[in-house]
Design an enzyme around this catalytic site. Structure first.
Site, short mmCIF file in Angstrom:
data_model
loop_
_atom_site.label_atom_id
_atom_site.label_comp_id
_atom_site.label_asym_id
_atom_site.label_seq_id
_atom_site.Cartn_x
_atom_site.Cartn_y
_atom_site.Cartn_z
N LYS A 45 7.31 2.14 7.72
CA LYS A 45 7.77 1.41 6.52
C LYS A 45 7.69 2.38 5.33
O LYS A 45 6.63 2.63 4.78
CB LYS A 45 6.85 0.19 6.29
CG LYS A 45 7.51 -0.97 5.56
CD LYS A 45 8.03 -0.68 4.17
CE LYS A 45 6.99 -0.84 3.09
NZ LYS A 45 7.51 -0.49 1.73
N GLU A 56 -5.24 6.94 3.88
CA GLU A 56 -5.25 8.07 2.94
C GLU A 56 -4.98 7.47 1.57
O GLU A 56 -3.85 7.05 1.28
CB GLU A 56 -4.11 9.05 3.26
CG GLU A 56 -4.24 9.81 4.54
CD GLU A 56 -5.35 10.85 4.50
OE1 GLU A 56 -5.97 11.05 3.42
OE2 GLU A 56 -5.60 11.44 5.55
N CYS A 115 -1.87 12.73 -4.60
CA CYS A 115 -3.18 12.09 -4.46
C CYS A 115 -4.30 13.08 -4.70
O CYS A 115 -5.39 12.72 -5.10
CB CYS A 115 -3.31 11.43 -3.10
SG CYS A 115 -2.86 12.51 -1.76
N GLU A 174 -6.99 6.85 -11.54
CA GLU A 174 -5.90 7.69 -11.06
C GLU A 174 -4.64 7.34 -11.88
O GLU A 174 -4.16 6.22 -11.85
CB GLU A 174 -5.65 7.42 -9.58
CG GLU A 174 -4.58 8.32 -9.00
CD GLU A 174 -4.45 8.15 -7.49
OE1 GLU A 174 -4.40 6.99 -7.01
OE2 GLU A 174 -4.35 9.16 -6.79
P1 NAP Z 1 1.19 1.41 -3.01
O1 NAP Z 1 1.52 0.19 -3.75
O2 NAP Z 1 -0.15 1.55 -2.41
O3 NAP Z 1 2.32 1.56 -1.88
C1 NAP Z 1 2.23 2.39 -0.75
C2 NAP Z 1 3.00 1.75 0.39
O4 NAP Z 1 2.43 0.49 0.73
C3 NAP Z 1 4.46 1.44 0.04
O5 NAP Z 1 5.25 1.62 1.18
C4 NAP Z 1 4.37 -0.01 -0.35
O6 NAP Z 1 5.57 -0.70 -0.29
C5 NAP Z 1 3.40 -0.53 0.67
N1 NAP Z 1 2.76 -1.79 0.29
C6 NAP Z 1 2.70 -2.39 -0.93
N2 NAP Z 1 1.99 -3.54 -0.86
C7 NAP Z 1 1.60 -3.66 0.42
C8 NAP Z 1 0.83 -4.62 1.13
N3 NAP Z 1 0.30 -5.69 0.53
N4 NAP Z 1 0.62 -4.44 2.45
C9 NAP Z 1 1.11 -3.36 3.08
N5 NAP Z 1 1.84 -2.42 2.47
C10 NAP Z 1 2.09 -2.55 1.15
O7 NAP Z 1 1.44 2.65 -3.89
P2 NAP Z 1 2.60 2.80 -4.96
O8 NAP Z 1 2.99 1.53 -5.58
O9 NAP Z 1 3.64 3.57 -4.32
O10 NAP Z 1 1.83 3.64 -6.03
C11 NAP Z 1 0.82 3.02 -6.82
C12 NAP Z 1 -0.35 3.93 -6.97
O11 NAP Z 1 -0.82 4.34 -5.68
C13 NAP Z 1 -0.05 5.24 -7.64
O12 NAP Z 1 0.01 5.15 -9.01
C14 NAP Z 1 -1.18 6.07 -7.13
O13 NAP Z 1 -2.34 5.83 -7.85
C15 NAP Z 1 -1.38 5.60 -5.72
N6 NAP Z 1 -0.71 6.46 -4.72
C16 NAP Z 1 -1.49 7.25 -3.95
C17 NAP Z 1 -0.90 8.06 -3.00
C18 NAP Z 1 -1.67 8.94 -2.12
O14 NAP Z 1 -1.09 9.80 -1.48
N7 NAP Z 1 -2.98 8.77 -2.01
C19 NAP Z 1 0.48 8.06 -2.86
C20 NAP Z 1 1.25 7.22 -3.66
C21 NAP Z 1 0.63 6.41 -4.56
P3 NAP Z 1 6.45 -0.75 -1.64
O15 NAP Z 1 6.94 0.63 -1.83
O16 NAP Z 1 7.52 -1.67 -1.36
O17 NAP Z 1 5.53 -1.21 -2.71
#
Ligand code: NAP
Ligand code: MG
Length: 500
Positions: A199, A273, A307, A404
């Site tokens: 996904k 991660e 990250c 973050e």
């Molecule tokens: P996120 O909300 O954690 O999304 C990551 C993935 O999870 C996306 O594919 C997302 O889908 C999916 N997702 C969202 N809600 C979910 C749920 N309830 N159950 C299962 N999967 C779900 O991260 P983001 O919105 O892309 O970014 C938000 C913050 O996450 C950033 O600002 C940053 O702090 C952190 N981040 C960390 C990393 C890392 O490598 N550690 C990478 C990216 C972001 P959708 O795309 O449709 O929401």
């Protein structure tokens, strides 16, 4: 100029964008059951790139069934390890051949520089597939010398372990390195003989779909890799599905906790991660010629949307002013622009949401009393660009130090050599990575032991390699990806004991 008319655009990219994206389920490209689609945008302009299928729980269910069928009974379940090796290797070759196309598509969907994407995102993804191709023939159990305390005197046994695939793996990835995160997840899962439901993030679904085409072309049996583009609810459906044996997630700590909850139903295996707020420590005896550009790159790489970003810059007090000013001056020189412009070093943030989030942190930092040595505001008046920002006069309690941000923002704090830096650097819920800059090798290794982080880089930052394990201490995650260690996340041990 519209994107489609841009002369630098490769014809294959134009071609890809002219079709709308479908779901890859059981080897077929299909619409969502609902028939719905959603748009994906170029963050440099806000222009719509194309539409992709909007998967929901019903589509996830079909993908899981296809992955289950491929795992239980297909050419894949009977394949020899060296045949698996060749298929996975072929993906690496196809990625290398089409690096320019993948790089441009990544630049358009995510905002990053196409040139950097071609080398880092696509080049490294190819390396990841080749590295794990090699693992397919090297997954081993062991024979164990058993004592069997309750067996009669003189009885003999032959005991050994097998490492078997876990089964159907649900993999949920973020938007910051869309293709690379797909590679990190898919390659080791396939090497170990699993099947996959991927996904991608809603903001950046495109390179995963183009990657999906390669599995067909390389000759993978249908259903081994399934790709469902959708929103958080599709991710939640993957995490909760009883037909999924393991879920691997990269993204925010907040959603990571939801994954753990969702996985409870069938107690599927979970690896995570998550986020970070990594300390980058510069001692007064550092070689400033490498420490200044290295520390700039530590927080600015990928526009700060990494990250591992080294966003807490701890500088020994003797050089604090000189060093932070040098980093700020270098930051002010960085060339900002759209990812398709070859001169671009810093592109836009991925989305309006991310732009708003980073803008909010800038405002909070200033309101708390921090001073921006450079940056602190939006760049230009279209797209989601933010100026690289170096904050000083910060206190450990400020949100810009604790949380973050995921944007081009660093908070610099002085430390005193007598008191050491470990207590301050470790004062975080996260523990993903850390950087150390010094010419004193003993101090470097001593400090590496003191820091609570899954990866420590000395006199460099983001020193990744496919062979090196990567993952987080504390709330930065569970398990280690890359290297040999990730194989244990995608296999389970079976113990066999034979009475001879
Ligand atoms: P996120 O909300 O954690 O999304 C990551 C993935 O999870 C996306 O594919 C997302 O889908 C999916 N997702 C969202 N809600 C979910 C749920 N309830 N159950 C299962 N999967 C779900 O991260 P983001 O919105 O892309 O970014 C938000 C913050 O996450 C950033 O600002 C940053 O702090 C952190 N981040 C960390 C990393 C890392 O490598 N550690 C990478 C990216 C972001 P959708 O795309 O449709 O929401
Ligand atoms: Mg996009």
């Amino acid at each position: 100029m519209t994107i489609a008319a841009d002369p630098v655009l490769h014809s294959s990219v134009r071609d890809f964008l002219s079709r709308s994206g479908k779901l890859l389920i059981g080897g077929e490209w299909v619409d969502a059951a609902s028939g719905r689609t959603f748009p994906t945008y170029d963050p440099a302009t806000g222009e719509k790139l194309t539409e992709v299928a909007h998967a929901e729980a019903e589509d996830v269910h079909r993908a899981v069934q296809a992955a289950r069928a491929a795992f239980e009974d297909s050419a894949w379940s009977r394949i020899k390890p060296n045949q698996r090796e060749r298929l996975i290797w072929r993906i690496g070759d196809l990625l290398s051949e089409r690096a320019e196309v993948f790089g441009q598509l990544e630049a358009l969907d995510n905002g990053k520089s196409a040139g950097i994407a071609q080398v880092v995102d696509v080049g490294w993804s190819a390396d990841v597939f080749r590295y794990y191709a090699g693992w397919a023939t090297k997954i081993e159990g062991s024979t164990v010398n058993v004592s069997m305390p309750f067996a009669p005197e003189g009885a003999q046994f032959h005991a050994y372990t097998l490492r078997e695939p876990v089964g159907v793996c649900g993999q949920i990835i973020p938007w910051n390195f869309p293709l690379l995160m797909a590679a990190w997840k898919i390659a080791p899962a396939l090497a170990a003989g699993n099947t996959v439901v991927l996904k991608p993030a809603e903001q950046t679904p495109l390179t995963a779909l183009l990657l999906g085409e390669l599995f067909e072309e390389a000759g993978f049996p249908p259903g081994v890799v399934n790709i469902v583009t959708g929103f958080g609810d599709a991710g939640a459906a993957v995490a909760a599905h009883d037909g999924v044996d393991k879920v691997a997630f990269t993204g925010s700590t907040e959603v990571g906790k939801l994954i753990v909850d969702a996985a409870k139903g069938n107690l599927k295996k979970v690896s995570l991660e998550l986020g970070g707020k990594s300390p980058n420590v510069v001692f007064a005896d550092a070689d400033l010629d490498i420490a200044v550009p290295g520390s700039l790159n530590a927080w600015l790489f990928n526009h700060g949307q990494a990250c591992t970003a080294g966003t807490r810059l701890y500088v020994e007090d003797a050089i604090f002013e000189e060093f932070t000013q040098a980093v700020a001056d270098a930051a002010a020189q960085v060339k900002i622009g759209p990812g398709l412009d070859p001169a671009t070093q810093l592109g836009p943030l991925v989305s309006q949401e991310q732009f708003d989030r980073v803008s909010r942190y800038l405002a909070e930092g200033l309101a708390d009393g921090a001073r921006a040595l450079t940056g602190g505001k939006r760049w230009g008046d279209e797209g989601y660009f933010i100026e690289p920002t170096v904050f000083v006069d910060v206190e450990p309690r400020f949100s810009i130090v604790r949380e973050e941000i995921f944007g081009p923002v660093v908070a610099a704090l002085p430390f005193n050599a007598e008191q050491g830096v470990a207590a301050a650097a470790n004062d975080s819920d996260y523990g993903l990575a850390a950087g150390i800059w010094t010419r004193d090798i003993s101090k470097a290794h001593r400090t590496a032991r003191e820091l609570n982080a899954g990866s420590v880089w000395i006199n460099q930052y983001n020193g990744f390699d496919t062979a090196l394990p990567f993952g987080g201490f504390k709330q930065s995650g569970w398990g280690r990806e890359l290297g040999a260690e990730v194989i244990s996340l995608y296999t389970q041990t079976k113990t066999v004991n034979v009475a001879l």
